[in-house]
Design an enzyme around this catalytic site. Structure first.
Site, mmCIF file in Angstrom:
data_model
loop_
_atom_site.group_PDB
_atom_site.id
_atom_site.type_symbol
_atom_site.label_atom_id
_atom_site.label_comp_id
_atom_site.label_asym_id
_atom_site.label_seq_id
_atom_site.Cartn_x
_atom_site.Cartn_y
_atom_site.Cartn_z
ATOM 1 N N ASP A 70 0.864 -1.262 -0.239
ATOM 2 C CA ASP A 70 -0.154 -0.122 0.153
ATOM 3 C C ASP A 70 0.785 1.245 -0.026
ATOM 4 O O ASP A 70 0.321 2.455 0.109
ATOM 5 C CB ASP A 70 -0.863 0.010 1.249
ATOM 6 C CG ASP A 70 -2.336 -0.819 1.201
ATOM 7 O OD1 ASP A 70 -2.877 -0.754 -0.049
ATOM 8 O OD2 ASP A 70 -2.970 -1.110 2.078
ATOM 9 N N ARG A 95 0.773 -1.626 7.950
ATOM 10 C CA ARG A 95 0.996 -0.258 7.071
ATOM 11 C C ARG A 95 2.076 0.445 7.858
ATOM 12 O O ARG A 95 2.707 1.450 7.264
ATOM 13 C CB ARG A 95 -0.156 0.700 6.592
ATOM 14 C CG ARG A 95 -0.963 -0.305 5.488
ATOM 15 C CD ARG A 95 -1.770 0.848 4.883
ATOM 16 N NE ARG A 95 -1.093 1.890 4.189
ATOM 17 C CZ ARG A 95 -1.474 3.023 3.416
ATOM 18 N NH1 ARG A 95 -2.665 3.133 3.495
ATOM 19 N NH2 ARG A 95 -0.625 3.733 2.678
ATOM 20 N N ARG A 140 -10.125 5.545 10.963
ATOM 21 C CA ARG A 140 -8.571 5.367 11.074
ATOM 22 C C ARG A 140 -8.263 6.225 12.037
ATOM 23 O O ARG A 140 -7.677 6.129 13.343
ATOM 24 C CB ARG A 140 -8.129 5.709 9.715
ATOM 25 C CG ARG A 140 -8.425 4.809 8.618
ATOM 26 C CD ARG A 140 -8.054 3.129 8.853
ATOM 27 N NE ARG A 140 -8.067 2.457 7.652
ATOM 28 C CZ ARG A 140 -7.817 2.123 6.496
ATOM 29 N NH1 ARG A 140 -6.461 2.933 6.463
ATOM 30 N NH2 ARG A 140 -8.183 1.147 5.880
ATOM 31 N N HIS A 169 -11.636 6.974 4.846
ATOM 32 C CA HIS A 169 -10.770 8.104 5.060
ATOM 33 C C HIS A 169 -11.672 9.337 4.548
ATOM 34 O O HIS A 169 -12.274 9.294 3.511
ATOM 35 C CB HIS A 169 -9.561 7.947 4.113
ATOM 36 C CG HIS A 169 -8.316 7.313 4.586
ATOM 37 N ND1 HIS A 169 -7.581 6.299 3.762
ATOM 38 C CD2 HIS A 169 -7.960 7.202 5.844
ATOM 39 C CE1 HIS A 169 -6.634 6.009 4.698
ATOM 40 N NE2 HIS A 169 -6.738 6.320 5.930
ATOM 41 N N CYS A 263 -5.327 9.521 -3.143
ATOM 42 C CA CYS A 263 -4.585 8.707 -2.294
ATOM 43 C C CYS A 263 -3.266 8.453 -2.496
ATOM 44 O O CYS A 263 -2.196 8.168 -1.684
ATOM 45 C CB CYS A 263 -5.148 7.148 -2.196
ATOM 46 S SG CYS A 263 -6.964 7.101 -1.857
#
Ligand code: ARG
Length: 270
Positions: A70, A95, A140, A169, A263
């Protein structure tokens, strides 16, 4: 009346999807062990970089790291205001190592990086506007991190609660058009947060669920050009009516990980 829009040259930080894969599922778009076509992902990503450069924007790159599939989603690594960098602390353990690699790039490029104490995923949830930092929470980034961001930048942070897991997000549900305006998908937010956005941005462009599911809110605007997913047709039409110029860029392969144009794009504001 059609206003005249003025683009501002941006500096972006990106990371090639050389090691892109869907190996774990941390949002509803991800199906573990989905086959991804890395060559296609790279071609699509290159077309985004070409689009940025051909519109006059500067693009820097971080070297991708094997085992961090990612890492292409550069927006999550940090958020910057006036040349100061607030780093990241990922929710998902998979991540977490990304933060250090980006921090290394920032330091080598002459920036100090503040290391947050609370979970926060950079520009994924922290969106600087002309006056505020709009800050998402619910999936998140934590409210505690919003406080840290406000203390660090000294800019008012507006906390917004996300309620739909597809829009996990803030940058999947809202983007900044220019210093004074935004576009967003209201149903991604709690009723109170929706009301806050309505008060702050009465002229905002409101997107439909179809636009949002096409990842149309994961766009990047330079004040005139809006780099946007091609499926968000109704949103693109609305933007054109307001004097913006939609620039469609298809990142369908990266959507398999729940990612899109914004992103993949960290803006370095200095
Ligand atoms: N698979 C990544 C994750 O779920 C996608 C991140 C997308 N980034 C963003 N800024 N929305 O963390």
């Amino acid at each position: 009346m059609l206003e005249s829009r003025v683009p501002r040259r941006r500096r972006f930080l990106v990371c090639e999807p050389r090691h892109f894969a869907v190996q774990y599922a941390i949002n509803p778009w991800m199906q573990p062990d989905t086959r991804v076509d890395v060559d296609l992902a790279q071609d699509q990503w290159q077309s985004l970089i070409r689009a940025y450069r051909s519109h006059g924007h500067a693009v820097d790159t971080v070297e991708p790291v094997p085992g961090l599939p990612d890492m292409v989603f550069a927006a999550n690594c940090a958020v910057s205001v006036d040349g100061r960098i607030f780093g990241s602390l990922f929710h998902a353990p998979e991540r977490r190592p990304e933060s250090t690699h980006y921090e290394t790039w920032f330091k080598a490029s002459g920036f100090d990086v503040y290391r947050p104490e609370s979970v926060c995923e950079g520009e994924g949830d922290l969106v600087p506007t002309g006056r505020y930092v709009l800050a998402g929470t619910g999936f998140r980034t934590t409210r505690e991190a919003h406080r840290e961001v406000q203390e660090f930048f000294g800019v008012p942070v507006i906390s917004l609660t996300l309620v739909d897991p597809y829009f996990y997000h803030l940058d999947t549900a809202l983007f900044v058009l220019d210093d004074d305006n935004i576009a967003y998908y209201p149903e991604a937010f709690s009723p109170g947060s929706r009301e806050v956005l309505r008060r702050l941005y009465p002229e905002a462009v409101l997107a439909t669920r179809e636009d949002a599911m096409a990842f149309g809110l994961n766009s990047v605007s330079d004040g005139l050009h809006v780099f946007i997913a091609p499926g968000a047709t109704a949103l693109a039409d609305q933007l054109a009516l307001r004097g913006y110029v939609p620039v469609p860029v298809d990142l369908s392969e990266l959507l398999k990980a729940g990612g899109g144009i914004k992103c993949c794009t960290q803006e370095i504001r200095s």
